[in-house]
Scaffold this motif. Structure first.
Motif, PDB file in Angstrom:
ATOM      1  N   ASP A  75      -2.340   6.697   6.921  1.00 46.94           N
ATOM      2  CA  ASP A  75      -1.447   5.829   6.156  1.00 46.94           C
ATOM      3  C   ASP A  75      -2.047   5.609   4.769  1.00 46.94           C
ATOM      4  O   ASP A  75      -3.173   5.138   4.635  1.00 46.94           O
ATOM      5  CB  ASP A  75      -1.280   4.494   6.881  1.00 46.94           C
ATOM      6  CG  ASP A  75      -0.294   3.565   6.193  1.00 46.94           C
ATOM      7  OD1 ASP A  75       0.165   3.864   5.081  1.00 46.94           O
ATOM      8  OD2 ASP A  75       0.007   2.513   6.786  1.00 46.94           O
ATOM      9  N   ASN A  76      -1.291   5.965   3.740  1.00 44.64           N
ATOM     10  CA  ASN A  76      -1.773   5.824   2.365  1.00 44.64           C
ATOM     11  C   ASN A  76      -1.252   4.564   1.680  1.00 44.64           C
ATOM     12  O   ASN A  76      -1.266   4.481   0.453  1.00 44.64           O
ATOM     13  CB  ASN A  76      -1.394   7.065   1.552  1.00 44.64           C
ATOM     14  CG  ASN A  76      -2.288   8.240   1.882  1.00 44.64           C
ATOM     15  OD1 ASN A  76      -3.502   8.093   1.982  1.00 44.64           O
ATOM     16  ND2 ASN A  76      -1.694   9.398   2.084  1.00 44.64           N
ATOM     17  N   ALA A  77      -0.824   3.587   2.450  1.00 44.71           N
ATOM     18  CA  ALA A  77      -0.345   2.336   1.868  1.00 44.71           C
ATOM     19  C   ALA A  77      -1.451   1.695   1.040  1.00 44.71           C
ATOM     20  O   ALA A  77      -2.636   1.728   1.405  1.00 44.71           O
ATOM     21  CB  ALA A  77       0.103   1.382   2.971  1.00 44.71           C
ATOM     22  N   THR A  78      -1.057   1.105  -0.071  1.00 41.45           N
ATOM     23  CA  THR A  78      -2.019   0.399  -0.917  1.00 41.45           C
ATOM     24  C   THR A  78      -2.387  -0.931  -0.263  1.00 41.45           C
ATOM     25  O   THR A  78      -1.707  -1.403   0.664  1.00 41.45           O
ATOM     26  CB  THR A  78      -1.418   0.126  -2.302  1.00 41.45           C
ATOM     27  OG1 THR A  78      -0.322  -0.785  -2.144  1.00 41.45           O
ATOM     28  CG2 THR A  78      -0.976   1.415  -2.989  1.00 41.45           C
ATOM     29  N   LEU A  79      -3.427  -1.558  -0.791  1.00 42.60           N
ATOM     30  CA  LEU A  79      -3.809  -2.874  -0.289  1.00 42.60           C
ATOM     31  C   LEU A  79      -2.676  -3.874  -0.528  1.00 42.60           C
ATOM     32  O   LEU A  79      -2.417  -4.726   0.331  1.00 42.60           O
ATOM     33  CB  LEU A  79      -5.104  -3.344  -0.955  1.00 42.60           C
ATOM     34  CG  LEU A  79      -5.722  -4.632  -0.412  1.00 42.60           C
ATOM     35  CD1 LEU A  79      -6.018  -4.524   1.083  1.00 42.60           C
ATOM     36  CD2 LEU A  79      -6.986  -4.978  -1.184  1.00 42.60           C
ATOM     37  N   ALA A  80      -1.975  -3.744  -1.649  1.00 45.94           N
ATOM     38  CA  ALA A  80      -0.840  -4.633  -1.937  1.00 45.94           C
ATOM     39  C   ALA A  80       0.254  -4.459  -0.891  1.00 45.94           C
ATOM     40  O   ALA A  80       0.819  -5.445  -0.399  1.00 45.94           O
ATOM     41  CB  ALA A  80      -0.302  -4.361  -3.333  1.00 45.94           C
ATOM     42  N   GLU A  81       0.552  -3.219  -0.526  1.00 51.54           N
ATOM     43  CA  GLU A  81       1.582  -2.954   0.479  1.00 51.54           C
ATOM     44  C   GLU A  81       1.174  -3.484   1.851  1.00 51.54           C
ATOM     45  O   GLU A  81       1.981  -4.090   2.559  1.00 51.54           O
ATOM     46  CB  GLU A  81       1.885  -1.455   0.550  1.00 51.54           C
ATOM     47  CG  GLU A  81       2.550  -0.921  -0.697  1.00 51.54           C
ATOM     48  CD  GLU A  81       2.558   0.597  -0.775  1.00 51.54           C
ATOM     49  OE1 GLU A  81       3.413   1.123  -1.506  1.00 51.54           O
ATOM     50  OE2 GLU A  81       1.707   1.258  -0.135  1.00 51.54           O
ATOM     51  N   LEU A  82      -0.061  -3.272   2.201  1.00 47.41           N
ATOM     52  CA  LEU A  82      -0.543  -3.781   3.491  1.00 47.41           C
ATOM     53  C   LEU A  82      -0.558  -5.308   3.496  1.00 47.41           C
ATOM     54  O   LEU A  82      -0.198  -5.941   4.488  1.00 47.41           O
ATOM     55  CB  LEU A  82      -1.938  -3.227   3.801  1.00 47.41           C
ATOM     56  CG  LEU A  82      -2.003  -1.719   4.057  1.00 47.41           C
ATOM     57  CD1 LEU A  82      -3.453  -1.235   4.059  1.00 47.41           C
ATOM     58  CD2 LEU A  82      -1.325  -1.368   5.370  1.00 47.41           C
ATOM     59  N   GLY A  83      -0.965  -5.889   2.366  1.00 45.48           N
ATOM     60  CA  GLY A  83      -0.968  -7.341   2.250  1.00 45.48           C
ATOM     61  C   GLY A  83       0.420  -7.933   2.385  1.00 45.48           C
ATOM     62  O   GLY A  83       0.615  -8.968   3.031  1.00 45.48           O
ATOM     63  N   LYS A  84       1.394  -7.273   1.785  1.00 49.13           N
ATOM     64  CA  LYS A  84       2.782  -7.736   1.877  1.00 49.13           C
ATOM     65  C   LYS A  84       3.247  -7.720   3.336  1.00 49.13           C
ATOM     66  O   LYS A  84       3.946  -8.634   3.785  1.00 49.13           O
ATOM     67  CB  LYS A  84       3.694  -6.850   1.025  1.00 49.13           C
ATOM     68  CG  LYS A  84       5.104  -7.377   0.892  1.00 49.13           C
ATOM     69  CD  LYS A  84       5.954  -6.473   0.013  1.00 49.13           C
ATOM     70  CE  LYS A  84       5.578  -6.720  -1.437  1.00 49.13           C
ATOM     71  NZ  LYS A  84       6.516  -6.035  -2.363  1.00 49.13           N
ATOM     72  N   THR A  85       2.822  -6.720   4.092  1.00 47.33           N
ATOM     73  CA  THR A  85       3.194  -6.609   5.508  1.00 47.33           C
ATOM     74  C   THR A  85       2.712  -7.810   6.314  1.00 47.33           C
ATOM     75  O   THR A  85       3.404  -8.277   7.215  1.00 47.33           O
ATOM     76  CB  THR A  85       2.589  -5.316   6.117  1.00 47.33           C
ATOM     77  OG1 THR A  85       3.057  -4.210   5.367  1.00 47.33           O
ATOM     78  CG2 THR A  85       2.970  -5.144   7.559  1.00 47.33           C
ATOM     79  N   ILE A  86       1.521  -8.313   5.967  1.00 49.02           N
ATOM     80  CA  ILE A  86       0.975  -9.441   6.734  1.00 49.02           C
ATOM     81  C   ILE A  86       1.070 -10.764   5.987  1.00 49.02           C
ATOM     82  O   ILE A  86       0.613 -11.801   6.486  1.00 49.02           O
ATOM     83  CB  ILE A  86      -0.487  -9.173   7.167  1.00 49.02           C
ATOM     84  CG1 ILE A  86      -1.406  -9.009   5.956  1.00 49.02           C
ATOM     85  CG2 ILE A  86      -0.567  -7.989   8.108  1.00 49.02           C
ATOM     86  CD1 ILE A  86      -2.873  -9.031   6.293  1.00 49.02           C
TER      87      ILE A  86
END
Length: 178
Positions: A75-86
Protein backbone atom coordinates in the motif's frame (compact mmCIF):
# COMPACT_ATOMS: atom_id res chain seq x y z
CA UNK A 1 23.30 -6.59 12.31
CA UNK A 2 25.31 -7.19 15.43
CA UNK A 3 24.86 -6.44 19.08
CA UNK A 4 28.12 -4.62 19.67
CA UNK A 5 29.85 -4.61 23.04
CA UNK A 6 30.66 -1.39 24.87
CA UNK A 7 34.32 -1.99 24.02
CA UNK A 8 33.55 -2.32 20.29
CA UNK A 9 31.50 0.87 20.41
CA UNK A 10 34.28 2.83 22.10
CA UNK A 11 36.97 1.51 19.74
CA UNK A 12 34.78 2.43 16.77
CA UNK A 13 34.34 5.94 18.17
CA UNK A 14 38.11 6.30 18.59
CA UNK A 15 38.78 5.03 15.06
CA UNK A 16 36.17 7.30 13.47
CA UNK A 17 36.38 10.23 15.87
CA UNK A 18 37.24 13.88 15.28
CA UNK A 19 40.96 13.20 14.75
CA UNK A 20 40.00 12.05 11.25
CA UNK A 21 38.53 15.49 10.47
CA UNK A 22 40.13 17.92 12.89
CA UNK A 23 43.89 18.48 12.86
CA UNK A 24 43.79 19.89 16.41
CA UNK A 25 42.34 16.64 17.87
CA UNK A 26 44.80 14.12 19.32
CA UNK A 27 45.79 11.39 16.88
CA UNK A 28 46.92 7.81 17.39
CA UNK A 29 50.01 6.35 15.80
CA UNK A 30 49.57 4.00 12.87
CA UNK A 31 50.53 0.99 15.00
CA UNK A 32 48.06 1.99 17.75
CA UNK A 33 45.27 2.36 15.17
CA UNK A 34 46.08 -1.08 13.74
CA UNK A 35 45.92 -2.64 17.22
CA UNK A 36 42.59 -0.94 17.87
CA UNK A 37 41.31 -2.16 14.52
CA UNK A 38 42.29 -5.75 15.45
CA UNK A 39 40.42 -5.39 18.75
CA UNK A 40 37.34 -4.13 16.87
CA UNK A 41 37.47 -7.04 14.41
CA UNK A 42 37.80 -9.53 17.29
CA UNK A 43 34.87 -7.94 19.11
CA UNK A 44 32.67 -8.04 15.99
CA UNK A 45 33.57 -11.69 15.34
CA UNK A 46 32.32 -12.52 18.83
CA UNK A 47 29.23 -10.31 18.62
CA UNK A 48 25.94 -12.21 18.51
CA UNK A 49 23.99 -11.92 15.27
CA UNK A 50 20.74 -10.01 15.73
CA UNK A 51 17.56 -10.35 13.70
CA UNK A 52 16.40 -7.26 11.86
CA UNK A 53 14.36 -5.30 14.38
CA UNK A 54 11.22 -3.49 13.35
CA UNK A 55 10.11 -1.21 16.19
CA UNK A 56 6.50 -1.82 17.23
CA UNK A 57 4.34 1.21 18.02
CA UNK A 58 2.60 1.41 21.39
CA UNK A 59 0.21 4.22 20.57
CA UNK A 60 -3.23 2.98 19.45
CA UNK A 61 -3.26 5.33 16.45
CA UNK A 62 0.12 4.12 15.22
CA UNK A 63 -0.90 0.52 15.87
CA UNK A 64 -3.92 1.01 13.59
CA UNK A 65 -1.66 2.23 10.80
CA UNK A 66 0.81 -0.57 11.45
CA UNK A 67 -1.96 -3.18 11.15
CA UNK A 68 -3.03 -1.74 7.80
CA UNK A 69 0.51 -1.83 6.45
CA UNK A 70 1.29 -5.30 7.85
CA UNK A 71 -1.73 -6.60 5.97
CA UNK A 72 -0.89 -4.67 2.79
CA UNK A 73 2.85 -3.78 2.74
CA UNK A 74 2.53 -2.72 -0.91
CA UNK A 75 0.00 0.00 0.00
CA UNK A 76 1.53 3.30 -1.12
CA UNK A 77 -0.88 5.51 0.81
CA UNK A 78 0.73 8.62 2.24
CA UNK A 79 0.80 9.31 5.96
CA UNK A 80 -1.89 11.96 5.36
CA UNK A 81 -4.13 9.39 3.64
CA UNK A 82 -3.61 6.83 6.37
CA UNK A 83 -4.21 9.48 9.01
CA UNK A 84 -7.47 10.49 7.37
CA UNK A 85 -8.59 6.84 7.49
CA UNK A 86 -8.17 6.75 11.27
CA UNK A 87 -9.02 10.40 11.96
CA UNK A 88 -5.59 11.70 12.99
CA UNK A 89 -3.60 14.58 11.51
CA UNK A 90 -0.34 14.04 9.65
CA UNK A 91 1.44 16.33 12.10
CA UNK A 92 0.29 14.27 15.11
CA UNK A 93 1.28 11.01 13.44
CA UNK A 94 4.68 12.38 12.43
CA UNK A 95 5.33 13.53 15.99
CA UNK A 96 4.25 10.16 17.41
CA UNK A 97 6.48 8.28 14.98
CA UNK A 98 9.49 10.41 15.82
CA UNK A 99 8.91 10.28 19.59
CA UNK A 100 7.90 6.64 19.86
CA UNK A 101 9.87 4.91 17.12
CA UNK A 102 12.68 7.41 16.55
CA UNK A 103 12.14 7.60 12.80
CA UNK A 104 10.02 9.13 10.08
CA UNK A 105 7.05 7.40 8.50
CA UNK A 106 9.08 6.80 5.34
CA UNK A 107 11.92 5.18 7.31
CA UNK A 108 9.56 3.01 9.33
CA UNK A 109 7.53 1.89 6.31
CA UNK A 110 10.74 1.07 4.44
CA UNK A 111 11.89 -1.12 7.34
CA UNK A 112 8.48 -2.80 7.49
CA UNK A 113 8.68 -3.53 3.77
CA UNK A 114 12.23 -4.86 4.04
CA UNK A 115 11.14 -7.08 6.92
CA UNK A 116 8.33 -8.44 4.75
CA UNK A 117 10.79 -8.87 1.86
CA UNK A 118 13.10 -10.96 4.04
CA UNK A 119 10.26 -13.36 4.73
CA UNK A 120 9.29 -13.58 1.05
CA UNK A 121 12.87 -14.11 -0.08
CA UNK A 122 13.40 -16.79 2.58
CA UNK A 123 10.27 -18.50 1.23
CA UNK A 124 11.86 -18.62 -2.23
CA UNK A 125 10.20 -15.67 -4.01
CA UNK A 126 12.37 -13.97 -6.61
CA UNK A 127 13.52 -10.36 -6.44
CA UNK A 128 10.97 -9.00 -8.93
CA UNK A 129 7.97 -10.65 -7.23
CA UNK A 130 9.22 -9.48 -3.85
CA UNK A 131 9.79 -5.90 -5.02
CA UNK A 132 6.21 -5.51 -6.23
CA UNK A 133 4.70 -7.42 -3.31
CA UNK A 134 6.42 -5.02 -0.92
CA UNK A 135 5.34 -1.84 -2.70
CA UNK A 136 8.33 -0.75 -4.72
CA UNK A 137 7.63 0.82 -8.11
CA UNK A 138 10.46 -1.13 -9.71
CA UNK A 139 12.99 -3.82 -8.80
CA UNK A 140 15.95 -1.41 -9.02
CA UNK A 141 14.67 0.84 -6.24
CA UNK A 142 13.88 -2.24 -4.15
CA UNK A 143 17.39 -3.65 -4.63
CA UNK A 144 18.93 -0.30 -3.64
CA UNK A 145 16.82 0.02 -0.47
CA UNK A 146 17.34 -3.63 0.47
CA UNK A 147 21.10 -3.42 -0.02
CA UNK A 148 21.29 -0.19 1.99
CA UNK A 149 19.48 -1.70 4.98
CA UNK A 150 20.56 -5.35 4.84
CA UNK A 151 24.05 -4.92 3.43
CA UNK A 152 23.67 -7.38 0.56
CA UNK A 153 21.50 -7.73 -2.52
CA UNK A 154 18.18 -9.62 -2.35
CA UNK A 155 19.47 -12.42 -4.60
CA UNK A 156 22.61 -12.90 -2.51
CA UNK A 157 20.48 -12.90 0.63
CA UNK A 158 18.13 -15.51 -0.86
CA UNK A 159 21.06 -17.67 -1.99
CA UNK A 160 22.75 -17.45 1.41
CA UNK A 161 19.48 -18.40 3.14
CA UNK A 162 19.17 -21.49 0.95
CA UNK A 163 22.71 -22.66 1.65
CA UNK A 164 23.11 -21.77 5.32
CA UNK A 165 19.73 -21.88 7.03
CA UNK A 166 17.02 -24.43 7.47
CA UNK A 167 13.46 -23.53 6.50
CA UNK A 168 12.33 -23.51 10.12
CA UNK A 169 14.58 -20.61 11.18
CA UNK A 170 13.30 -17.03 11.03
CA UNK A 171 15.22 -14.77 8.64
CA UNK A 172 18.15 -12.91 10.15
CA UNK A 173 20.26 -10.14 8.76
CA UNK A 174 23.95 -9.41 9.14
CA UNK A 175 24.98 -5.96 8.01
CA UNK A 176 28.73 -5.68 7.54
CA UNK A 177 30.50 -2.71 9.04
CA UNK A 178 31.75 0.03 6.80
Amino acid sequence: MFLASDLAREVLLVLTGPHNYDDSAPDYSRSARLRLLRVLVDELREAPEQPLHLPEPRDDRLQAIARMLYEQPADNATLAELGKTIGVSTRTLSRLLRNELGMTFYEWRTQLRIHHALVLLADGHDTIQTAYACGWANPSSFIAAFTDIVGTTPSRYRTSRRTTASASQPPTVVKPSG
